[in-house]
Motif scaffolding. Structure first.
Motif, PDB file in Angstrom:
ATOM      1  N   VAL A  43       0.952  -1.235   0.061  1.00  0.00           N
ATOM      2  CA  VAL A  43      -0.097   0.007  -0.025  1.00  0.00           C
ATOM      3  C   VAL A  43       0.941   1.386  -0.150  1.00  0.00           C
ATOM      4  CG1 VAL A  43      -1.505   1.269   1.357  1.00  0.00           C
ATOM      5  CG2 VAL A  43      -1.981  -1.115   1.101  1.00  0.00           C
ATOM      6  N   LEU A  44       1.857   1.266   0.662  1.00  0.00           N
ATOM      7  CA  LEU A  44       2.928   2.208   0.845  1.00  0.00           C
ATOM      8  C   LEU A  44       3.332   2.542  -0.709  1.00  0.00           C
ATOM      9  CD1 LEU A  44       4.513   4.411   2.391  1.00  0.00           C
ATOM     10  CD2 LEU A  44       6.118   2.980   2.990  1.00  0.00           C
ATOM     11  N   ALA A  45       3.886   1.306  -1.070  1.00  0.00           N
ATOM     12  CA  ALA A  45       4.544   1.571  -2.319  1.00  0.00           C
ATOM     13  C   ALA A  45       3.559   2.085  -3.558  1.00  0.00           C
ATOM     14  CB  ALA A  45       5.122   0.022  -2.976  1.00  0.00           C
ATOM     15  N   LEU A  46       2.128   1.705  -3.508  1.00  0.00           N
ATOM     16  CA  LEU A  46       1.289   2.452  -4.209  1.00  0.00           C
ATOM     17  C   LEU A  46       1.066   3.998  -4.231  1.00  0.00           C
ATOM     18  CD1 LEU A  46      -1.450  -0.542  -4.236  1.00  0.00           C
ATOM     19  CD2 LEU A  46      -0.235   0.360  -6.066  1.00  0.00           C
ATOM     20  N   THR A 124      -8.985  -4.924  -2.328  1.00  0.00           N
ATOM     21  CA  THR A 124     -10.285  -4.037  -3.010  1.00  0.00           C
ATOM     22  C   THR A 124      -9.209  -2.439  -3.038  1.00  0.00           C
ATOM     23  OG1 THR A 124     -11.929  -4.975  -2.090  1.00  0.00           O
ATOM     24  CG2 THR A 124     -12.089  -2.637  -2.611  1.00  0.00           C
ATOM     25  N   MET A 125      -8.462  -2.187  -2.013  1.00  0.00           N
ATOM     26  CA  MET A 125      -7.978  -0.872  -2.099  1.00  0.00           C
ATOM     27  C   MET A 125      -6.668  -0.777  -3.061  1.00  0.00           C
ATOM     28  SD  MET A 125      -6.441   1.156   1.256  1.00  0.00           S
ATOM     29  CE  MET A 125      -5.463  -0.251   1.920  1.00  0.00           C
ATOM     30  N   ALA A 126      -5.934  -1.837  -2.970  1.00  0.00           N
ATOM     31  CA  ALA A 126      -4.897  -1.968  -3.932  1.00  0.00           C
ATOM     32  C   ALA A 126      -5.198  -1.864  -5.384  1.00  0.00           C
ATOM     33  CB  ALA A 126      -3.990  -3.141  -3.545  1.00  0.00           C
ATOM     34  N   MET A 127      -6.321  -2.609  -5.741  1.00  0.00           N
ATOM     35  CA  MET A 127      -6.819  -2.567  -7.124  1.00  0.00           C
ATOM     36  C   MET A 127      -7.433  -1.295  -7.471  1.00  0.00           C
ATOM     37  SD  MET A 127      -6.319  -3.975  -9.979  1.00  0.00           S
ATOM     38  CE  MET A 127      -5.806  -5.930  -9.537  1.00  0.00           C
ATOM     39  N   ALA A 128      -8.160  -0.804  -6.668  1.00  0.00           N
ATOM     40  CA  ALA A 128      -8.625   0.429  -6.950  1.00  0.00           C
ATOM     41  C   ALA A 128      -7.415   1.361  -7.301  1.00  0.00           C
ATOM     42  CB  ALA A 128      -9.691   0.940  -5.694  1.00  0.00           C
ATOM     43  N   LEU A 129      -6.736   1.503  -6.269  1.00  0.00           N
ATOM     44  CA  LEU A 129      -5.436   2.450  -6.576  1.00  0.00           C
ATOM     45  C   LEU A 129      -4.526   2.254  -7.735  1.00  0.00           C
ATOM     46  CD1 LEU A 129      -3.778   2.627  -3.106  1.00  0.00           C
ATOM     47  CD2 LEU A 129      -5.034   4.661  -4.190  1.00  0.00           C
ATOM     48  N   LEU A 147       1.584  -4.286  -8.454  1.00  0.00           N
ATOM     49  CA  LEU A 147       1.921  -4.413  -7.253  1.00  0.00           C
ATOM     50  C   LEU A 147       0.575  -4.752  -6.407  1.00  0.00           C
ATOM     51  CD1 LEU A 147       3.533  -1.064  -6.659  1.00  0.00           C
ATOM     52  CD2 LEU A 147       4.376  -3.265  -6.184  1.00  0.00           C
ATOM     53  N   ALA A 148      -0.750  -4.462  -7.027  1.00  0.00           N
ATOM     54  CA  ALA A 148      -1.929  -4.863  -6.687  1.00  0.00           C
ATOM     55  C   ALA A 148      -2.024  -6.517  -6.676  1.00  0.00           C
ATOM     56  CB  ALA A 148      -3.200  -4.292  -7.324  1.00  0.00           C
ATOM     57  N   LEU A 149      -1.574  -7.116  -7.855  1.00  0.00           N
ATOM     58  CA  LEU A 149      -1.617  -8.490  -7.921  1.00  0.00           C
ATOM     59  C   LEU A 149      -0.792  -9.169  -6.825  1.00  0.00           C
ATOM     60  CD1 LEU A 149      -1.342  -8.860 -11.916  1.00  0.00           C
ATOM     61  CD2 LEU A 149      -3.395  -8.797 -10.394  1.00  0.00           C
ATOM     62  N   VAL A 150       0.478  -8.731  -6.611  1.00  0.00           N
ATOM     63  CA  VAL A 150       1.329  -9.056  -5.558  1.00  0.00           C
ATOM     64  C   VAL A 150       0.373  -8.936  -4.036  1.00  0.00           C
ATOM     65  CG1 VAL A 150       3.375  -8.934  -4.426  1.00  0.00           C
ATOM     66  CG2 VAL A 150       3.514  -8.673  -6.899  1.00  0.00           C
ATOM     67  N   GLU A 151      -0.135  -7.883  -4.017  1.00  0.00           N
ATOM     68  CA  GLU A 151      -0.912  -7.451  -2.725  1.00  0.00           C
ATOM     69  C   GLU A 151      -1.867  -8.872  -2.453  1.00  0.00           C
ATOM     70  OE1 GLU A 151      -2.267  -6.238   0.892  1.00  0.00           O
ATOM     71  OE2 GLU A 151      -0.571  -5.512  -0.264  1.00  0.00           O
ATOM     72  N   GLY A 152      -2.707  -9.098  -3.569  1.00  0.00           N
ATOM     73  CA  GLY A 152      -3.580 -10.119  -3.521  1.00  0.00           C
ATOM     74  C   GLY A 152      -2.828 -11.385  -3.219  1.00  0.00           C
ATOM     75  N   PHE A 153      -1.931 -11.852  -3.778  1.00  0.00           N
ATOM     76  CA  PHE A 153      -1.212 -13.060  -3.694  1.00  0.00           C
ATOM     77  C   PHE A 153      -0.853 -13.201  -2.133  1.00  0.00           C
ATOM     78  CE2 PHE A 153       2.907 -15.688  -3.135  1.00  0.00           C
ATOM     79  CZ  PHE A 153       2.123 -16.678  -3.899  1.00  0.00           C
TER      80      PHE A 153
END
Length: 244
Positions: A43-46, A124-129, A147-153
Protein backbone atom coordinates in the motif's frame (compact mmCIF):
# COMPACT_ATOMS: atom_id res chain seq x y z
CA UNK A 1 -23.23 -18.03 2.86
CA UNK A 2 -20.87 -18.34 5.80
CA UNK A 3 -20.00 -21.90 4.79
CA UNK A 4 -19.19 -20.97 1.21
CA UNK A 5 -15.72 -22.53 1.17
CA UNK A 6 -15.77 -25.19 3.87
CA UNK A 7 -15.65 -28.23 1.62
CA UNK A 8 -12.03 -29.31 1.19
CA UNK A 9 -12.73 -30.37 -2.42
CA UNK A 10 -13.57 -26.78 -3.31
CA UNK A 11 -10.95 -25.35 -5.71
CA UNK A 12 -10.98 -22.18 -3.63
CA UNK A 13 -9.83 -24.15 -0.59
CA UNK A 14 -7.35 -26.23 -2.58
CA UNK A 15 -5.67 -23.12 -3.97
CA UNK A 16 -5.65 -21.62 -0.49
CA UNK A 17 -3.72 -24.61 0.85
CA UNK A 18 -1.38 -24.63 -2.15
CA UNK A 19 -0.42 -20.97 -1.77
CA UNK A 20 -0.32 -20.91 2.02
CA UNK A 21 1.60 -24.17 1.98
CA UNK A 22 4.55 -22.33 0.43
CA UNK A 23 5.21 -20.88 3.90
CA UNK A 24 6.30 -24.29 5.19
CA UNK A 25 9.40 -24.33 2.98
CA UNK A 26 10.10 -20.58 2.96
CA UNK A 27 12.69 -19.09 5.32
CA UNK A 28 11.46 -17.11 8.28
CA UNK A 29 12.85 -13.83 6.94
CA UNK A 30 10.83 -14.26 3.74
CA UNK A 31 7.63 -14.83 5.71
CA UNK A 32 8.30 -11.70 7.76
CA UNK A 33 8.93 -9.75 4.57
CA UNK A 34 5.66 -10.92 2.99
CA UNK A 35 3.85 -10.11 6.22
CA UNK A 36 5.10 -6.52 6.18
CA UNK A 37 4.52 -6.13 2.45
CA UNK A 38 1.03 -7.59 2.60
CA UNK A 39 -0.07 -5.50 5.56
CA UNK A 40 1.63 -2.16 4.87
CA UNK A 41 4.46 -2.24 2.33
CA UNK A 42 2.56 -2.63 -0.93
CA UNK A 43 0.00 0.00 0.00
CA UNK A 44 2.88 2.36 0.82
CA UNK A 45 4.50 1.48 -2.51
CA UNK A 46 1.26 2.32 -4.32
CA UNK A 47 1.17 5.71 -2.60
CA UNK A 48 4.73 6.31 -3.79
CA UNK A 49 3.69 5.35 -7.34
CA UNK A 50 0.90 7.94 -7.15
CA UNK A 51 3.38 10.61 -6.05
CA UNK A 52 5.93 9.60 -8.68
CA UNK A 53 3.26 9.67 -11.39
CA UNK A 54 2.07 13.11 -10.21
CA UNK A 55 5.63 14.45 -10.30
CA UNK A 56 6.04 13.12 -13.83
CA UNK A 57 2.77 14.22 -15.44
CA UNK A 58 3.03 17.80 -14.20
CA UNK A 59 6.36 18.17 -16.00
CA UNK A 60 5.54 16.57 -19.35
CA UNK A 61 3.03 16.93 -22.16
CA UNK A 62 0.60 19.77 -22.63
CA UNK A 63 -1.30 21.62 -19.93
CA UNK A 64 -4.46 19.75 -20.91
CA UNK A 65 -2.65 16.42 -20.48
CA UNK A 66 -1.41 17.45 -17.04
CA UNK A 67 -4.89 18.52 -15.94
CA UNK A 68 -6.45 15.23 -17.08
CA UNK A 69 -3.70 13.14 -15.49
CA UNK A 70 -3.79 14.95 -12.15
CA UNK A 71 -7.58 14.67 -12.07
CA UNK A 72 -7.20 10.93 -12.65
CA UNK A 73 -4.65 10.66 -9.86
CA UNK A 74 -7.03 12.44 -7.49
CA UNK A 75 -9.73 9.97 -8.43
CA UNK A 76 -7.53 6.95 -7.57
CA UNK A 77 -7.50 7.36 -3.75
CA UNK A 78 -11.07 8.67 -3.77
CA UNK A 79 -12.18 5.55 -5.63
CA UNK A 80 -10.31 3.37 -3.15
CA UNK A 81 -12.19 5.04 -0.31
CA UNK A 82 -15.54 4.62 -2.06
CA UNK A 83 -14.79 0.93 -2.74
CA UNK A 84 -13.92 0.31 0.92
CA UNK A 85 -17.19 1.94 2.00
CA UNK A 86 -19.16 -0.23 -0.44
CA UNK A 87 -17.39 -3.30 0.91
CA UNK A 88 -18.73 -2.74 4.45
CA UNK A 89 -22.30 -3.92 3.72
CA UNK A 90 -21.03 -6.58 1.29
CA UNK A 91 -18.79 -8.10 3.96
CA UNK A 92 -21.58 -8.12 6.53
CA UNK A 93 -24.11 -9.57 4.10
CA UNK A 94 -21.88 -12.44 2.92
CA UNK A 95 -20.60 -13.17 6.43
CA UNK A 96 -17.78 -15.48 5.40
CA UNK A 97 -15.44 -16.38 8.24
CA UNK A 98 -11.68 -16.16 7.84
CA UNK A 99 -10.20 -19.33 6.32
CA UNK A 100 -8.33 -20.31 9.48
CA UNK A 101 -11.67 -20.51 11.35
CA UNK A 102 -12.99 -23.40 9.23
CA UNK A 103 -9.77 -25.03 8.04
CA UNK A 104 -6.95 -26.55 10.03
CA UNK A 105 -3.32 -26.79 9.08
CA UNK A 106 -3.00 -23.26 7.73
CA UNK A 107 0.08 -21.27 8.64
CA UNK A 108 -1.46 -17.94 9.68
CA UNK A 109 1.23 -15.27 9.65
CA UNK A 110 -0.97 -12.34 10.72
CA UNK A 111 -2.79 -12.61 14.03
CA UNK A 112 -5.79 -10.67 15.27
CA UNK A 113 -8.02 -10.89 12.19
CA UNK A 114 -11.53 -11.29 13.58
CA UNK A 115 -13.69 -9.59 10.94
CA UNK A 116 -15.29 -11.30 7.95
CA UNK A 117 -13.20 -12.41 5.01
CA UNK A 118 -15.13 -11.59 1.81
CA UNK A 119 -14.12 -9.36 0.17
CA UNK A 120 -10.53 -8.45 1.00
CA UNK A 121 -10.12 -4.78 1.94
CA UNK A 122 -6.43 -4.87 1.03
CA UNK A 123 -7.11 -6.32 -2.43
CA UNK A 124 -9.95 -3.87 -2.99
CA UNK A 125 -7.89 -0.84 -2.05
CA UNK A 126 -4.80 -1.97 -3.96
CA UNK A 127 -6.65 -2.66 -7.21
CA UNK A 128 -8.70 0.54 -6.94
CA UNK A 129 -5.46 2.50 -6.65
CA UNK A 130 -3.91 0.52 -9.50
CA UNK A 131 -6.87 0.97 -11.84
CA UNK A 132 -7.16 4.65 -10.88
CA UNK A 133 -3.51 5.27 -11.68
CA UNK A 134 -4.01 3.43 -14.98
CA UNK A 135 -6.77 5.89 -15.87
CA UNK A 136 -4.28 8.73 -15.34
CA UNK A 137 -1.16 7.15 -16.89
CA UNK A 138 -0.85 3.79 -18.65
CA UNK A 139 2.78 3.10 -17.76
CA UNK A 140 2.55 3.89 -14.06
CA UNK A 141 -0.85 2.20 -14.00
CA UNK A 142 0.54 -1.12 -15.23
CA UNK A 143 3.19 -1.02 -12.51
CA UNK A 144 0.52 -0.24 -9.90
CA UNK A 145 -1.71 -3.08 -11.10
CA UNK A 146 1.27 -5.41 -10.82
CA UNK A 147 1.71 -4.34 -7.20
CA UNK A 148 -2.00 -4.93 -6.59
CA UNK A 149 -1.68 -8.49 -7.90
CA UNK A 150 1.22 -9.11 -5.52
CA UNK A 151 -0.91 -7.71 -2.69
CA UNK A 152 -3.67 -10.19 -3.49
CA UNK A 153 -1.23 -13.11 -3.56
CA UNK A 154 0.22 -12.07 -0.22
CA UNK A 155 -3.21 -12.11 1.47
CA UNK A 156 -3.66 -15.78 0.58
CA UNK A 157 -0.03 -16.58 1.41
CA UNK A 158 -0.51 -15.09 4.87
CA UNK A 159 -3.51 -17.38 5.45
CA UNK A 160 -6.03 -14.59 6.10
CA UNK A 161 -8.07 -14.73 2.87
CA UNK A 162 -9.43 -17.21 0.36
CA UNK A 163 -8.42 -16.65 -3.28
CA UNK A 164 -12.00 -15.67 -4.11
CA UNK A 165 -11.85 -12.99 -1.41
CA UNK A 166 -8.98 -11.46 -3.35
CA UNK A 167 -10.66 -11.87 -6.74
CA UNK A 168 -13.79 -10.23 -5.35
CA UNK A 169 -11.70 -7.34 -4.05
CA UNK A 170 -10.04 -6.91 -7.43
CA UNK A 171 -13.44 -6.87 -9.14
CA UNK A 172 -14.92 -4.40 -6.66
CA UNK A 173 -11.99 -1.98 -6.84
CA UNK A 174 -11.88 -2.05 -10.64
CA UNK A 175 -15.65 -1.68 -11.00
CA UNK A 176 -15.80 1.38 -8.74
CA UNK A 177 -12.95 3.07 -10.62
CA UNK A 178 -14.25 2.43 -14.13
CA UNK A 179 -17.99 2.82 -13.57
CA UNK A 180 -17.72 6.07 -11.63
CA UNK A 181 -14.76 7.49 -13.58
CA UNK A 182 -16.87 9.52 -16.09
CA UNK A 183 -18.73 11.28 -13.29
CA UNK A 184 -15.60 11.72 -11.18
CA UNK A 185 -13.56 13.15 -14.06
CA UNK A 186 -16.41 15.48 -15.03
CA UNK A 187 -16.30 16.91 -11.51
CA UNK A 188 -12.56 16.83 -10.89
CA UNK A 189 -11.27 18.10 -14.26
CA UNK A 190 -12.77 21.64 -13.99
CA UNK A 191 -11.49 21.86 -10.41
CA UNK A 192 -7.97 20.83 -11.39
CA UNK A 193 -8.09 23.14 -14.41
CA UNK A 194 -8.99 26.08 -12.16
CA UNK A 195 -6.11 25.20 -9.84
CA UNK A 196 -3.75 24.99 -12.82
CA UNK A 197 -4.62 28.56 -13.84
CA UNK A 198 -3.97 29.95 -10.37
CA UNK A 199 -0.65 31.25 -9.06
CA UNK A 200 1.67 29.17 -6.97
CA UNK A 201 -1.01 26.60 -6.23
CA UNK A 202 -1.05 25.86 -9.94
CA UNK A 203 2.40 24.30 -9.54
CA UNK A 204 0.59 21.29 -8.09
CA UNK A 205 -0.75 20.64 -11.59
CA UNK A 206 1.91 22.14 -13.87
CA UNK A 207 5.58 22.53 -12.95
CA UNK A 208 7.37 25.86 -13.27
CA UNK A 209 9.53 24.62 -16.15
CA UNK A 210 6.50 23.28 -17.98
CA UNK A 211 4.67 26.58 -17.51
CA UNK A 212 7.61 28.50 -18.96
CA UNK A 213 7.70 26.10 -21.90
CA UNK A 214 3.97 26.64 -22.45
CA UNK A 215 4.45 30.42 -22.47
CA UNK A 216 7.39 30.18 -24.86
CA UNK A 217 5.42 27.95 -27.19
CA UNK A 218 2.45 30.34 -27.10
CA UNK A 219 4.69 33.32 -27.80
CA UNK A 220 6.35 31.50 -30.68
CA UNK A 221 2.97 30.61 -32.15
CA UNK A 222 1.80 34.22 -31.82
CA UNK A 223 4.86 35.49 -33.68
CA UNK A 224 4.99 32.79 -36.32
CA UNK A 225 5.19 33.83 -40.01
CA UNK A 226 1.82 34.39 -41.64
CA UNK A 227 0.14 35.55 -38.44
CA UNK A 228 -0.87 39.16 -37.88
CA UNK A 229 -2.58 40.98 -35.01
CA UNK A 230 -6.34 41.10 -35.21
CA UNK A 231 -7.80 44.13 -36.99
CA UNK A 232 -4.69 44.92 -39.09
CA UNK A 233 -5.16 43.93 -42.75
CA UNK A 234 -2.33 42.32 -44.60
CA UNK A 235 -0.65 44.65 -47.08
CA UNK A 236 -0.93 43.63 -50.73
CA UNK A 237 1.73 44.20 -53.40
CA UNK A 238 -0.63 46.52 -55.30
CA UNK A 239 -0.79 48.83 -52.30
CA UNK A 240 2.92 49.66 -52.71
CA UNK A 241 2.42 50.53 -56.37
CA UNK A 242 -0.49 52.80 -55.60
CA UNK A 243 1.49 54.58 -52.92
CA UNK A 244 4.27 55.19 -55.41
Amino acid sequence: MAGLAIDGSNPDVSLLYDINGLTKSAPDWFDRGVEFAGEYGIVLALVLVVLWCWWSVRRRGSAEDSVAAVAGLLWAPLAAGVALLINIPIREFVGRERPFVDHRGLDVLVAGKTDFSFVSDHATMAMALGAGIFVAHRGFGLAAIGLALVEGFSRVYLGVHYPTDVIGGFALGTAVVLLLAPLAMALLTPLVSAVCRSGRVGLLVRSRAAREADRAEAAEAAGAPGTRPLGIPEQRPDDNNLAA
